[in-house]
Design an enzyme around this catalytic site. Structure first.
Site, PDB file in Angstrom:
ATOM      1  N   HIS A 130       0.839  -1.212   0.000  1.00 22.33           N
ATOM      2  CA  HIS A 130       0.000   0.000   0.000  1.00 22.33           C
ATOM      3  C   HIS A 130       0.871   1.259   0.000  1.00 22.33           C
ATOM      4  O   HIS A 130       0.649   2.182  -0.790  1.00 22.33           O
ATOM      5  CB  HIS A 130      -0.922   0.006   1.222  1.00 22.33           C
ATOM      6  CG  HIS A 130      -1.584   1.332   1.437  1.00 22.33           C
ATOM      7  ND1 HIS A 130      -2.713   1.725   0.756  1.00 22.33           N
ATOM      8  CD2 HIS A 130      -1.244   2.376   2.229  1.00 22.33           C
ATOM      9  CE1 HIS A 130      -3.047   2.952   1.108  1.00 22.33           C
ATOM     10  NE2 HIS A 130      -2.166   3.374   2.013  1.00 22.33           N
ATOM     11  N   HIS A 135       1.406   5.039  -2.596  1.00 21.82           N
ATOM     12  CA  HIS A 135       1.725   6.436  -2.271  1.00 21.82           C
ATOM     13  C   HIS A 135       2.935   7.010  -3.004  1.00 21.82           C
ATOM     14  O   HIS A 135       2.951   8.189  -3.322  1.00 21.82           O
ATOM     15  CB  HIS A 135       1.995   6.578  -0.769  1.00 21.82           C
ATOM     16  CG  HIS A 135       0.758   6.590   0.069  1.00 21.82           C
ATOM     17  ND1 HIS A 135      -0.080   7.674   0.129  1.00 21.82           N
ATOM     18  CD2 HIS A 135       0.199   5.647   0.871  1.00 21.82           C
ATOM     19  CE1 HIS A 135      -1.099   7.415   0.937  1.00 21.82           C
ATOM     20  NE2 HIS A 135      -0.951   6.184   1.403  1.00 21.82           N
ATOM     21  N   GLU A 176      -5.692   9.420  -0.093  1.00 22.71           N
ATOM     22  CA  GLU A 176      -6.072   8.007   0.002  1.00 22.71           C
ATOM     23  C   GLU A 176      -7.143   7.603  -1.019  1.00 22.71           C
ATOM     24  O   GLU A 176      -7.074   6.533  -1.600  1.00 22.71           O
ATOM     25  CB  GLU A 176      -6.562   7.668   1.420  1.00 22.71           C
ATOM     26  CG  GLU A 176      -5.484   7.751   2.495  1.00 22.71           C
ATOM     27  CD  GLU A 176      -4.416   6.661   2.396  1.00 22.71           C
ATOM     28  OE1 GLU A 176      -4.498   5.781   1.511  1.00 22.71           O
ATOM     29  OE2 GLU A 176      -3.471   6.717   3.207  1.00 22.71           O
ATOM     30  N   SER A 195      -4.046   0.715  -4.482  1.00 24.13           N
ATOM     31  CA  SER A 195      -3.492  -0.519  -3.923  1.00 24.13           C
ATOM     32  C   SER A 195      -4.566  -1.565  -3.653  1.00 24.13           C
ATOM     33  O   SER A 195      -4.295  -2.573  -3.015  1.00 24.13           O
ATOM     34  CB  SER A 195      -2.700  -0.215  -2.641  1.00 24.13           C
ATOM     35  OG  SER A 195      -3.532   0.376  -1.661  1.00 24.13           O
TER      36      SER A 195
HETATM   37 FE   LIG Z   1      -2.161   5.246   2.909  1.00 23.07          FE
END
Ligand SMILES: [Fe+2]
Length: 291
Positions: A130, A135, A176, A195
Site C-alpha cells: 500500500h 503512495h 487516500e 493498492s
Molecule cells: Fe495510505
C-alpha cells in the site's frame, strides 16, 4: 493499534527518535518477494486505463516494476533527484506529529512489512505494498510532491488549532481515495484505491457511490468510513489545482468551519457539484443502514 506479532515482524524492531527503522531488506523471504511481484503485476494490469497518467508514468520513471520488494534506500535514490522526496521505513502508522514532520521534510514514512498471504486481497493497516505502490509513485510528480509537503506543514498548524479531524478528512478524500477528472472520464489517484483491485473497480464503475467535485470546505466537513469502500469520492481537476486550493494557511477555512456540523459519508448537500449521484445500493446491501 495492536496486532499479532507474527503479522508484522518489525513490531519489536529498534526505532529511531523519528520512528524510522532499518528495513533489513536482505531479510525478506523469497515468498515475500514473490507476493510483492504478484500484487504488483495484478494492480499494474488493472490500472492501465484507470490510474492517472502521472501515476503510470512514475511507475516507469522509478523503475518500480523491477522484481521483488523495493529497497527503500535505493528507491529514494531514484526519487530524490526528481522532487527531493525520500521514503523511510517505519513499523506501522506513526503518531500524527511525527508523520507531519516527515512530510514537511519531504520524507514519506512507509510500513516495511508485507501483508500475509491470507490477506492478499485486503488488509486494513498499511503495509509496504500500500505505502510504496500506492503512495510513492505520485511523489515523483512536482505538483503532488509540493502538495504533500504543504499538507505536512499544515498538519502542525491544525494540531495547534484542534482541527486535526478536519485536516485528516482532506488527506482521506484526496491522498487516500481521490479521483481526478480526465477528459470526459474519471481516473484514480488515491493510494487506498490504487493498492486495492476491488476498489479500483468500485470507485470508477459501480453505480453505488456518489462522485462529487472537490471543494475544500465540503471535504473537510465530511466524515468517512475506514472499513469498507467509500460512499462518496471527491474529484479534483488536477494536482496543480489541488495544490493551489490547499497551499494556503487554512486559518480562514478553519474559521469558516467552526461550529459547522459534520456531513455524513453517504450524504449530498445542496451546494454539491455532483458528477454522478450514487444509488448507495452496495451500502444498503452490506450495512443495511447506509441510506
Ligand atoms: Fe495510505
Amino acid at each position: 493499534m495492536t496486532r499479532p506479532a507474527e503479522k508484522n515482524r518489525y513490531a519489536n524492531a529498534p526505532r529511531n527518535a523519528d520512528y524510522t527503522i532499518d528495513q533489513m531488506w536482505h531479510s525478506y523471504s523469497a515468498a515475500e518477494h514473490d507476493r510483492w511481484d504478484r500484487l504488483y503485476a495484478r494492480s499494474e494490469a488493472m490500472l492501465q486505463d484507470r490510474a492517472v497518467l502521472e501515476f503510470l508514468n512514475a511507475l516507469k520513471a522509478l523503475d518500480l516494476s523491477q522484481s521483488g520488494i523495493p529497497d527503500m534506500a535505493e528507491l529514494s535514490d531514484r526519487l530524490e533527484p526528481l522532487t527531493g522526496w525520500r521514503v523511510v521505513p517505519v513499523v506501522e502508522l506513526v503518531p500524527d506529529a511525527v508523520f507531519f514532520d516527515h512530510l514537511a521534510h519531504r520524507r514519506f514514512p512507509a510500513g516495511a512489512f508485507i501483508r500475509p498471504e491470507a490477506e492478499f486481497d485486503y488488509l486494513q493497516e498499511p503495509d509496504i505494498f500500500h505505502d510504496i505502490f500506492g503512495h510513492v509513485p505520485l511523489l515523483a510528480d512536482p505538483a503532488y510532491a509540493d502538495f504533500m509537503q504543504a499538507y505536512g506543514r499544515g498538519g502542525r498548524r491544525a494540531m495547534s488549532r484542534n482541527m486535526l479531524p478536519n485536516l485528516a478528512r482532506l488527506y482521506w478524500y484526496t491522498v487516500e481515495f481521490g479521483l481526478m477528472r480526465a477528459g470526459d472520464g474519471l481516473k484514480i489517484f488515491g493510494a487506498g484505491i490504487l493498492s486495492s483491485v476491488g476498489e479500483s473497480r468500485f470507485a470508477l464503475d459501480d453505480p453505488s457511490p456518489h462522485r462529487i467535485a472537490f471543494d475544500l470546505d465540503r471535504v473537510m466537513r465530511t466524515d468517512y468510513i475506514i472499513d469498507d469502500y467509500q460512499q462518496t469520492y471527491f474529484v479534483i481537476e488536477s494536482f496543480q489545482q489541488l495544490l493551489e486550493d490547499c497551499y494556503a494557511d487554512f486559518t480562514p477555512v478553519y474559521d469558516r468551519l467552526a461550529g459547522q456540523g459534520a456531513i455524513a459519508p453517504n450524504a449530498t448537500v445542496p451546494s454539491d457539484a455532483v458528477i454522478t449521484p450514487g444509488t448507495l445500493d452496495y451500502f444498503k446491501q452490506t450495512k443495511g443502514s447506509a441510506a
